[in-house]
Design a protein around this motif. Structure first.
Motif, PDB file in Angstrom:
ATOM      1  N   MET A 430     -75.668 -25.062 -73.020  1.00  0.00           N
ATOM      2  CA  MET A 430     -76.417 -25.949 -72.287  1.00  0.00           C
ATOM      3  C   MET A 430     -77.841 -25.369 -72.133  1.00  0.00           C
ATOM      4  N   ASP A 438     -73.013 -32.886 -62.986  1.00  0.00           N
ATOM      5  CA  ASP A 438     -72.449 -33.832 -63.894  1.00  0.00           C
ATOM      6  C   ASP A 438     -71.443 -33.242 -65.015  1.00  0.00           C
ATOM      7  N   LEU A 439     -71.830 -31.996 -65.122  1.00  0.00           N
ATOM      8  CA  LEU A 439     -70.769 -31.188 -66.042  1.00  0.00           C
ATOM      9  C   LEU A 439     -69.531 -30.959 -65.448  1.00  0.00           C
ATOM     10  N   ARG A 441     -68.441 -32.619 -63.083  1.00  0.00           N
ATOM     11  CA  ARG A 441     -67.692 -34.007 -62.835  1.00  0.00           C
ATOM     12  C   ARG A 441     -67.109 -34.481 -64.239  1.00  0.00           C
ATOM     13  N   TYR A 442     -67.694 -34.125 -65.527  1.00  0.00           N
ATOM     14  CA  TYR A 442     -67.211 -34.674 -66.538  1.00  0.00           C
ATOM     15  C   TYR A 442     -65.818 -33.916 -66.941  1.00  0.00           C
ATOM     16  N   PHE A 443     -65.987 -32.566 -66.461  1.00  0.00           N
ATOM     17  CA  PHE A 443     -64.530 -31.703 -66.840  1.00  0.00           C
ATOM     18  C   PHE A 443     -63.579 -32.419 -65.820  1.00  0.00           C
ATOM     19  N   VAL A 532     -80.176 -36.141 -65.704  1.00  0.00           N
ATOM     20  CA  VAL A 532     -79.109 -36.797 -66.293  1.00  0.00           C
ATOM     21  C   VAL A 532     -78.530 -37.814 -65.292  1.00  0.00           C
ATOM     22  N   ARG A 534     -77.963 -40.931 -63.479  1.00  0.00           N
ATOM     23  CA  ARG A 534     -78.863 -42.019 -63.465  1.00  0.00           C
ATOM     24  C   ARG A 534     -79.401 -42.435 -62.268  1.00  0.00           C
TER      25      ARG A 534
END
Lengths: 594, 171
Positions: A430, A438-439, A441-443, A532, A534
């Motif tokens: 990254m 955010d990452l 949160r993604y996982f 990232v 928003r």
């Protein structure tokens, strides 16, 4: 004149970039010239350098061409194959020095690798067993069948091989447990349910060298006294399934599989089970439940599968890459295998390099290599000259490591200590434009979706953690969120039933450990400096860079951009939906985030 | 998640011969439920509700057990698919390279979210964990064909190609 061999990489990556069309074009151009019979055109498994696909290698001289398109084939034949003039423009170009090279072992991506498990991938035709036999294939099986069972297990133990699927349990010990459990029926199971988003080495091994996996399974079957094996493979990998089926049929025809293998009286058969899309099935007890035709939910261990596995029988379960190491260990010996790697992690590991890196693809390196060597020497550094921020290792169960740890030698233990884990070996790089919150949160979205719901800590706990992360990324974080996340994460880690739940908090814990300031920035300042999240950014146009070309106004779906031709434009942030289309379109980097 | 499938069920009669053929292929073995369901879906495009009770009877298990399996595994769907299937890869590599924007562009363009089918039955949108083309990220897969290095704008173009014959597209 001896035949020349032209290898096309036919891994999923290269096929997606059009390898088969280029192959067809080459064949038809050869036919046009009436010289088709002088060339052997072979589809091989993955070469690993997916970034540069489609790839083509000409043997015996080993000339490496990349990005080959159908329209390049006529020139390749007339210039290179017939007249020996290398087609410069199709050679690999080093992103740093700009130099082109035709010798593929000199390319940075390959030079530092140690391709032991992958030695056949990209070299042989995986759909032809004779090519596997031609590279010492099934010799290990021949040798093993002459050995005492305990001697095989000892050899694997002595090699120091540890499970390549994630947790790193010593393979020899697993074999010994299964061997020692009494039972008239035992099973071997190969875990090919590679579910980590960002890892694809198992798929490449299955696609590129399926016989190596079969040979490893057959040897395991003989050693522990099993007569049947299963390969549990993701349904999302159709090509791997196809090549595996072909390999099984051929191995049966050649007497390496089936009854009375090579006249020794040993019987072994292998079945394929296709998964149906559940990440939790990568967990061994869930995988076994799925083979039995149940919902793929884990159960408490003990009993371990070595004692009570498939249909209650002793079962030895290993990952694809683990099995692919076995022929090597038996053929070359445990000492030779153990000479590579670190004290407690032997051999090599295949990593899938992806993300914001120049050379994406698969790289096999000795254990103990530093992250810096892998990312900068093999991976060619960060894309677009940006700054390295973190590397995520081990998928949803792993963690993010910051730049300070780039010189960490990678092995099972060093990674666990640093708060990540080997996992299956996915390395996602990254840069400064990745938001660590955010990452996480993604996982969490991923693990929350894939939680089977059997145990409360994972089912409810991941949900609560995800809610907190969503709040934070939407700019609604509260000051109590960080301690709450930490407390929840630690109790979920301690109390979940299986590996999925126990490791699900890792992405949060590791980002909190190394990137706590980003969480604080989101919560306290309402800012996302990576641009990232928003809700925390607004789009603007830099009047000095804007040339007034109007390209952005045409792509804006809500007509939020105004301005006359050749005059700096402006974005109405009340109307803007922050879709990013203008930023994508602008050639002058004039769209900025604030 | 599949959600309740009681509504919008296809009223066409079930092709019983096909179901029988599939069940016979696995010798009516109840431990082969997953491959049987995979074959039913392969053949019919989805798992019709009635096929669950029918196979349950043939296999000698309860419909609840089969329903439990159908709803557990992401691969199974109980509503018919549109003509074109769009998969947006949500793998890590695609995520850090902007997969979210691709999904948004599709939703914006077609008015459907993950798991839904357009009213004209032309497109079904699905999100998948990882298709293993990480080096080409971000990708979408339309009818099995991988479209590499996508941007929201390129996605709109791809959709146009599948929608019409793609002739009228502007640059």
């Amino acid at each position: 004149m001896s035949h020349r061999r032209i290898l096309f990489c036919a891994g999923t990556g290269c096929i997606s970039s059009g390898a088969l069309k280029t192959r067809d074009a080459l064949v038809s151009e050869l036919e046009k010239r009436g010289i088709r019979d002088q060339y052997e055109v072979v589809l091989s498994g993955c070469h690993g350098f997916c970034e540069q696909g489609p790839l083509l290698i000409v043997h015996p001289e080993d000339t490496f061409y990349c990005g080959v398109q159908p329209e390049d084939m006529a020139e390749l034949i007339d210039e290179y194959l017939l007249n020996g003039r290398v087609v410069e423009r199709l050679l690999y170009k080093d992103p740093v020095t700009g130099e082109r090279t035709s010798d593929h072992m000199k390319i940075g991506f390959y030079a530092k690798q140690k391709r032991l498990v992958l030695h056949n991938c990209g070299v042989i035709d995986p759909e032809n067993i004779n090519e596997y036999i031609g590279t010492k294939g099934y010799e290990a099986l021949k040798a093993a069948l002459k050995m005492e069972r305990t001697a095989i297990i000892d050899e694997v133990k002595r090699s120091g091989l540890r499970g390549r699927g994630g947790a790193g349990f010593p393979t020899g010990m697993k074999w010994e447990f299964t061997f020692k459990t009494p039972g008239d029926k035992k099973y071997i199971v190969c875990n090919a349910d590679e579910g980590d988003p960002g890892a694809f080495m198992d798929r490449s091994v299955l696609e590129g060298d399926p016989h190596a996996v079969l040979e490893g399974m057959i040897i395991a079957g003989y050693a522990i006294g099993a007569d049947e094996g299963y390969v549990y493979v993701r349904a999302e990998y159709p090509l791997a399934v196809k090549r595996l089926r072909i390999a099984i049929t051929q191995a049966e025809e050649f007497g390496f599989l089936g009854s009375n293998i090579m006249g020794t009286g040993f019987n072994f058969k292998i079945n394929i089970k296709e998964g149906a899309g559940a990440f939790v099935c990568g967990e061994e007890t869930a995988l076994l439940a799925s083979i039995e035709g149940e919902r793929g939910m884990p159960r408490p261990r003990p009993p371990f599968p070595a004692i009570s596995g498939l249909w209650g029988k002793p079962t030895c379960l290993n990952n694809v890459e683990t099995f692919a190491n076995i022929p090597l260990i038996i053929r070359e010996g445990a000492d030779s295998f153990a000479s590579v790697g670190t004290e407690r992690s032997k051999g090599t590991k295949i990593f899938a390099l992806t993300g914001k890196i120049n050379n994406t693809g698969l790289a096999e390196v000795p254990m103990g290599m530093t992250m810096r060597e892998i990312i900068f020497d093999i991976g060619g550094g960060i894309r677009d000259g940006k700054q390295f921020k973190a590397v995520q290792i081990g998928g949803p169960s792993g963690g993010c490591l910051p730049a300070e740890l780039l010189d960490l030698p990678i092995d099972y233990d060093s990674l666990t200590q640093a708060g990540a884990m080997m996992g299956s070996g996915g390395l996602v790089v990254m840069d400064e434009n990745t938001c660590m919150v955010d990452l996480a949160r993604y996982f969490l979205t991923f693990t929350q979706n894939e939680s089977c719901g059997k145990c409360t800590p994972c089912r409810e706990g991941t949900k609560r953690m995800l809610e907190a992360l969503e709040r934070i990324t939407e700019g609604k974080g509260e000051s109590g969120d960080i301690p709450m996340l930490e407390e929840l994460a630690n109790s979920i880690k301690d109390s979940s039933l299986c590996g999925l739940g126990q490791t699900a908090p890792n992405p949060i814990l590791s980002t909190l450990r190394y990137f706590r300031h980003e969480y604080e920035e989101h919560i306290l300042e309402g800012k996302c400096s990576a641009g990232v999240c928003r809700n925390l950014v607004t789009y603007h146009i830099d009047a000095e860079k804007c040339t007034g070309c109007r390209a952005c106004t045409r792509v804006c779906p809500v007509e939020a951009i105004t301005g006359d031709k050749k005059q700096p434009h402006e974005i109405n942030i009340q109307v803007c939906i922050k879709c990013g289309a203008c930023m994508e379109k602008c050639k002058f980097d004039a769209v900025i985030l604030k | 998640m599949a959600g309740c499938a009681c509504k919008n069920l296809d009223k066409q009669p079930l092709p019983y011969e096909k179901l029988d053929e599939i069940i016979v292929r696995y010798k009516g073995d109840p431990s082969a439920i997953i491959p049987i369901l995979q074959d039913i879906q392969e053949s019919l495009g989805y798992i019709p509700k009635e096929s669950i009770s029918y196979s349950a009877e043939k296999l000698g298990v309860s419909p609840a057990k089969i329903y439990g399996i159908v709803t557990f595994y992401a691969q199974f769907r109980m509503t018919p698919k549109g003509k074109h299937s769009i998969m947006v890869c949500e793998g890590t590599a695609c995520h850090v390279n902007g997969a979210k924007g691709l999904g948004n562009a599709i939703t914006d363009e077609l008015g459907i979210r993950g798991g839904e089918t357009t009213g004209d039955k032309l497109f079904t949108l699905e999100y998948v964990a990882c298709v293993g083309c990480c080096s080409l990220a971000p990708v979408i897969v339309v009818d099995g064909e991988v479209h590499a290095n996508m941007t929201p704008e390129k996605v709109r173009k791809v959709l146009k190609q599948y929608r019409g014959n793609g002739k009228d597209e502007e640059n």
